[in-house]
Design a protein around this motif. Structure first.
Motif, PDB file in Angstrom:
ATOM      1  N   MET A 135       0.749  -1.224  -0.133  1.00  0.00           N
ATOM      2  CA  MET A 135      -0.075  -0.017  -0.012  1.00  0.00           C
ATOM      3  C   MET A 135       0.788   1.250   0.090  1.00  0.00           C
ATOM      4  O   MET A 135       1.545   1.220   1.059  1.00  0.00           O
ATOM      5  N   PRO A 136       0.586   2.180  -1.162  1.00  0.00           N
ATOM      6  CA  PRO A 136       1.612   3.352  -1.046  1.00  0.00           C
ATOM      7  C   PRO A 136       1.151   4.394   0.056  1.00  0.00           C
ATOM      8  O   PRO A 136       0.128   4.419   0.558  1.00  0.00           O
ATOM      9  N   LEU A 137       2.325   5.101   0.511  1.00  0.00           N
ATOM     10  CA  LEU A 137       2.134   5.887   1.675  1.00  0.00           C
ATOM     11  C   LEU A 137       1.320   7.070   0.814  1.00  0.00           C
ATOM     12  O   LEU A 137       2.017   7.828   0.106  1.00  0.00           O
ATOM     13  N   VAL A 138       0.323   7.623   1.470  1.00  0.00           N
ATOM     14  CA  VAL A 138      -0.586   8.630   1.090  1.00  0.00           C
ATOM     15  C   VAL A 138       0.089  10.018   2.028  1.00  0.00           C
ATOM     16  O   VAL A 138       0.151   9.801   3.120  1.00  0.00           O
ATOM     17  N   ARG A 139       0.476  11.068   1.266  1.00  0.00           N
ATOM     18  CA  ARG A 139       1.000  12.069   1.742  1.00  0.00           C
ATOM     19  C   ARG A 139      -0.135  13.120   1.861  1.00  0.00           C
ATOM     20  O   ARG A 139      -0.842  13.481   0.531  1.00  0.00           O
ATOM     21  N   HIS A 140      -0.228  13.416   2.873  1.00  0.00           N
ATOM     22  CA  HIS A 140      -1.534  14.599   3.244  1.00  0.00           C
ATOM     23  C   HIS A 140      -0.920  15.873   2.915  1.00  0.00           C
ATOM     24  O   HIS A 140       0.212  16.361   3.290  1.00  0.00           O
ATOM     25  N   ASN A 141      -1.647  16.855   2.046  1.00  0.00           N
ATOM     26  CA  ASN A 141      -1.191  18.172   1.809  1.00  0.00           C
ATOM     27  C   ASN A 141      -2.049  18.906   2.303  1.00  0.00           C
ATOM     28  O   ASN A 141      -3.244  18.757   2.455  1.00  0.00           O
ATOM     29  N   ARG A 142      -1.798  20.267   2.484  1.00  0.00           N
ATOM     30  CA  ARG A 142      -2.674  21.531   2.565  1.00  0.00           C
ATOM     31  C   ARG A 142      -3.046  21.388   3.913  1.00  0.00           C
ATOM     32  O   ARG A 142      -4.210  21.709   3.937  1.00  0.00           O
ATOM     33  N   GLY A 143      -2.609  20.835   4.914  1.00  0.00           N
ATOM     34  CA  GLY A 143      -3.058  20.757   6.561  1.00  0.00           C
ATOM     35  C   GLY A 143      -3.266  22.221   6.693  1.00  0.00           C
ATOM     36  O   GLY A 143      -4.193  22.232   7.484  1.00  0.00           O
ATOM     37  N   TRP A 144      -2.551  23.072   6.374  1.00  0.00           N
ATOM     38  CA  TRP A 144      -2.787  24.348   6.778  1.00  0.00           C
ATOM     39  C   TRP A 144      -3.935  25.089   6.459  1.00  0.00           C
ATOM     40  O   TRP A 144      -4.509  25.999   7.392  1.00  0.00           O
ATOM     41  N   VAL A 145      -4.763  24.625   5.322  1.00  0.00           N
ATOM     42  CA  VAL A 145      -6.183  25.057   5.003  1.00  0.00           C
ATOM     43  C   VAL A 145      -6.937  24.720   6.086  1.00  0.00           C
ATOM     44  O   VAL A 145      -8.004  25.566   6.422  1.00  0.00           O
ATOM     45  N   ILE A 146      -6.885  23.579   6.607  1.00  0.00           N
ATOM     46  CA  ILE A 146      -7.897  23.041   7.616  1.00  0.00           C
ATOM     47  C   ILE A 146      -7.589  23.791   9.123  1.00  0.00           C
ATOM     48  O   ILE A 146      -8.427  24.409   9.659  1.00  0.00           O
ATOM     49  N   VAL A 147      -6.305  24.465   9.169  1.00  0.00           N
ATOM     50  CA  VAL A 147      -5.887  24.813  10.359  1.00  0.00           C
ATOM     51  C   VAL A 147      -6.422  26.368  10.525  1.00  0.00           C
ATOM     52  O   VAL A 147      -7.031  26.887  11.193  1.00  0.00           O
ATOM     53  N   VAL A 148      -6.194  26.954   9.108  1.00  0.00           N
ATOM     54  CA  VAL A 148      -6.767  28.422   8.895  1.00  0.00           C
ATOM     55  C   VAL A 148      -8.119  28.415   8.973  1.00  0.00           C
ATOM     56  O   VAL A 148      -8.858  29.536   9.528  1.00  0.00           O
ATOM     57  N   SER A 149      -8.946  27.299   8.490  1.00  0.00           N
ATOM     58  CA  SER A 149     -10.471  27.438   8.385  1.00  0.00           C
ATOM     59  C   SER A 149     -10.677  27.407   9.819  1.00  0.00           C
ATOM     60  O   SER A 149     -11.815  28.208  10.216  1.00  0.00           O
ATOM     61  N   PHE A 150     -10.129  26.745  10.806  1.00  0.00           N
ATOM     62  CA  PHE A 150     -10.554  26.753  12.179  1.00  0.00           C
ATOM     63  C   PHE A 150     -10.334  27.758  13.074  1.00  0.00           C
ATOM     64  O   PHE A 150     -10.945  28.390  13.643  1.00  0.00           O
ATOM     65  N   ILE A 151      -9.230  28.560  12.610  1.00  0.00           N
ATOM     66  CA  ILE A 151      -8.895  29.968  13.174  1.00  0.00           C
ATOM     67  C   ILE A 151      -9.953  30.936  12.881  1.00  0.00           C
ATOM     68  O   ILE A 151     -10.331  31.832  13.571  1.00  0.00           O
ATOM     69  N   VAL A 152     -10.475  30.925  11.471  1.00  0.00           N
ATOM     70  CA  VAL A 152     -11.242  31.856  11.208  1.00  0.00           C
ATOM     71  C   VAL A 152     -12.578  31.463  11.700  1.00  0.00           C
ATOM     72  O   VAL A 152     -13.366  32.399  12.104  1.00  0.00           O
ATOM     73  N   ALA A 153     -12.962  30.244  11.959  1.00  0.00           N
ATOM     74  CA  ALA A 153     -14.363  29.933  12.477  1.00  0.00           C
ATOM     75  C   ALA A 153     -14.085  30.539  14.253  1.00  0.00           C
ATOM     76  O   ALA A 153     -15.414  31.046  14.762  1.00  0.00           O
ATOM     77  N   PHE A 154     -12.984  30.398  14.760  1.00  0.00           N
ATOM     78  CA  PHE A 154     -12.820  30.964  16.143  1.00  0.00           C
ATOM     79  C   PHE A 154     -12.902  32.542  16.139  1.00  0.00           C
ATOM     80  O   PHE A 154     -13.672  32.989  16.925  1.00  0.00           O
ATOM     81  N   LEU A 155     -12.294  33.095  15.088  1.00  0.00           N
ATOM     82  CA  LEU A 155     -12.537  34.356  14.995  1.00  0.00           C
ATOM     83  C   LEU A 155     -13.903  35.029  14.783  1.00  0.00           C
ATOM     84  O   LEU A 155     -14.170  35.874  15.529  1.00  0.00           O
ATOM     85  N   LEU A 156     -14.491  34.195  13.844  1.00  0.00           N
ATOM     86  CA  LEU A 156     -15.967  34.459  13.859  1.00  0.00           C
ATOM     87  C   LEU A 156     -16.854  34.286  14.945  1.00  0.00           C
ATOM     88  O   LEU A 156     -17.925  35.087  15.140  1.00  0.00           O
ATOM     89  N   THR A 157     -16.409  33.401  15.824  1.00  0.00           N
ATOM     90  CA  THR A 157     -17.119  33.164  17.256  1.00  0.00           C
ATOM     91  C   THR A 157     -16.767  34.101  18.236  1.00  0.00           C
ATOM     92  O   THR A 157     -17.783  34.315  18.944  1.00  0.00           O
ATOM     93  N   THR A 158     -15.608  34.790  18.208  1.00  0.00           N
ATOM     94  CA  THR A 158     -15.407  35.649  19.206  1.00  0.00           C
ATOM     95  C   THR A 158     -15.369  37.091  18.798  1.00  0.00           C
ATOM     96  O   THR A 158     -15.362  37.968  19.820  1.00  0.00           O
ATOM     97  N   ILE A 159     -15.711  37.421  17.486  1.00  0.00           N
ATOM     98  CA  ILE A 159     -15.816  38.676  17.180  1.00  0.00           C
ATOM     99  C   ILE A 159     -16.912  39.358  17.808  1.00  0.00           C
ATOM    100  O   ILE A 159     -18.189  38.815  17.683  1.00  0.00           O
ATOM    101  N   PRO A 160     -16.922  40.717  18.288  1.00  0.00           N
ATOM    102  CA  PRO A 160     -18.201  41.374  18.917  1.00  0.00           C
ATOM    103  C   PRO A 160     -19.213  41.718  17.848  1.00  0.00           C
ATOM    104  O   PRO A 160     -18.651  41.970  16.866  1.00  0.00           O
ATOM    105  N   LEU A 161     -20.241  41.465  18.256  1.00  0.00           N
ATOM    106  CA  LEU A 161     -21.574  41.606  17.557  1.00  0.00           C
ATOM    107  C   LEU A 161     -22.602  42.460  18.455  1.00  0.00           C
ATOM    108  O   LEU A 161     -22.347  42.655  19.660  1.00  0.00           O
TER     109      LEU A 161
END
Length: 162
Positions: free
Chosen positions: A1-27
């Motif tokens: 079974m070939p080793l699968v290389r995961h890429n672009r993990g930073w997109v997932i991290v950035v998406s969670f950071i944006v979700a946290f920012l949207l959660t904590t931004i004052p409204l």
């Protein structure tokens, strides 16, 4: 079974950071009650499309971070997000084939479950919700889910996240 290389993990991290920012931004007060459950929606999305990369442990850690950032009782959101991640992972193959409108129904169930956990814990500590708008984040999240899903799918395809 070939080793699968995961890429672009930073997109997932950035998406969670944006979700946290949207959660904590004052409204404004009238809009704050209707704030969608951004972090929960992001957990559901990534558990559906990449279940091998985002799971219960990540949801638990995100829940703890959400508890700290929002001032909730430590573990309140962690428990809810972990349960949501578990249920989503169990059904991710079925959820993937649903169109976003039908996915909204399942997202509604998950977010109601999250709110019930919050209601349960608030009841235990003696701080029950004071108004019906306690349930408003569920409604706003469900209404936004189809748009959210399409935007996140576009981002995932643009950056080739697999």
């Amino acid at each position: 079974m070939p080793l699968v290389r995961h890429n672009r993990g930073w997109v997932i991290v950035v998406s969670f950071i944006v979700a946290f920012l949207l959660t904590t931004i004052p409204l404004p007060g009238w809009l704050a009650d209707w704030r969608p459950a951004w972090v929960a929606m992001m957990v559901i999305y990534w558990c559906v499309v990449l279940p091998e990369r985002v799971g219960v442990a990540i949801a638990w850690i995100l829940g703890l971070l959400l508890d700290v950032s929002t001032g909730a009782l430590l573990g309140q959101n962690a428990l809810g997000l972990a349960v949501i991640a578990y249920l989503t992972l169990r059904l991710h193959k079925q959820i993937r084939i649903f169109p976003p409108i039908q996915q909204s129904i399942l997202v509604c169930f998950y977010l109601l479950l999250l709110q019930f956990f919050s209601l349960w814990i608030r009841g235990i500590i003696g701080v029950p919700p004071q108004h019906w708008t306690f349930w408003a984040p569920v409604l706003s999240s469900v209404l936004l889910w189809p748009i959210f899903f399409v935007i996140m799918r576009g981002i995932r395809h643009k950056y080739n996240v697999f």
